[in-house]
Design an enzyme around this catalytic site. Structure first.
Site, PDB file in Angstrom:
ATOM      1  N   ARG A   7       0.812  -1.223   0.000  1.00 15.18           N
ATOM      2  CA  ARG A   7       0.000   0.000   0.000  1.00 15.18           C
ATOM      3  C   ARG A   7       0.841   1.266   0.000  1.00 15.18           C
ATOM      4  O   ARG A   7       0.363   2.329  -0.391  1.00 15.18           O
ATOM      5  CB  ARG A   7      -0.993  -0.022   1.157  1.00 15.18           C
ATOM      6  N   GLU A  31       3.215  -9.793  13.748  1.00 17.16           N
ATOM      7  CA  GLU A  31       2.421 -10.241  14.879  1.00 17.16           C
ATOM      8  C   GLU A  31       2.084 -11.727  14.738  1.00 17.16           C
ATOM      9  O   GLU A  31       1.885 -12.421  15.716  1.00 17.16           O
ATOM     10  CB  GLU A  31       1.107  -9.450  14.972  1.00 17.16           C
TER      11      GLU A  31
END
Length: 157
Positions: free
Chosen positions: A44, A81
């Protein structure tokens, strides 16, 4: 507010959202801007990096997920994560000493941006600042980027 440094007296500071203005005959400032590039992070960051670079009249270098770029590359691994990931940049994308601003859409834990800064350091580029559209402040990603300055347009807990 984020500022592009290295502009000499008579020229105006530049945020990532404004085109720099140079004083006539200011060759030092012109060289400073010519040595500046934006780096957009996969994927992005590709939406913002090239658009900002075009608006500012600067070059843009893409940092991609490993295995996506042609030619010799430098890569770094970093923790997510939920696992790990790898980023890469072409070895000849930047000149040693070239100044860069890292651009992405979101700063969460800071792992991706930190890995990008590591890659740029391996190419001996000077990271002036990291910027993102959104920052998730509760995840403290900004701390992982220190001492590189960081700027975000929007902050959310």
């Amino acid at each position: 507010m984020a500022h592009v440094t290295g502009l000499s007296a008579g020229s105006q500071p530049c945020t990532p959202w404004h085109r720099p203005t140079l004083a006539p005959g200011d060759s030092h400032a012109a060289k400073s801007l010519l040595s500046l590039a934006l780096t957009g992070l996969d994927s992005r960051g590709f939406l913002f990096g090239p658009s900002l670079a075009q608006e500012l009249g600067l070059g843009c270098v893409l940092i991609r997920k490993r295995g996506k770029l042609p030619g010799p590359t430098v890569w770094a691994s970093y923790a997510l994560e939920y696992g790990k990931a790898e980023l890469e940049i072409q070895k000849d994308a930047l000149e040693p000493g070239q100044r860069v601003v890292v651009v992405d859409d979101l700063l969460a834990t800071g792992g991706t941006m930190h890995a990008a800064c590591e890659l740029l350091g391996r190419l001996q580029a000077e990271v002036l600042e990291c910027v993102s559209l959104v920052e998730l402040t509760s995840l403290k990603g900004r701390e992982k980027l220190a001492p590189v300055p960081f700027f975000s347009l929007l902050q959310y807990e």
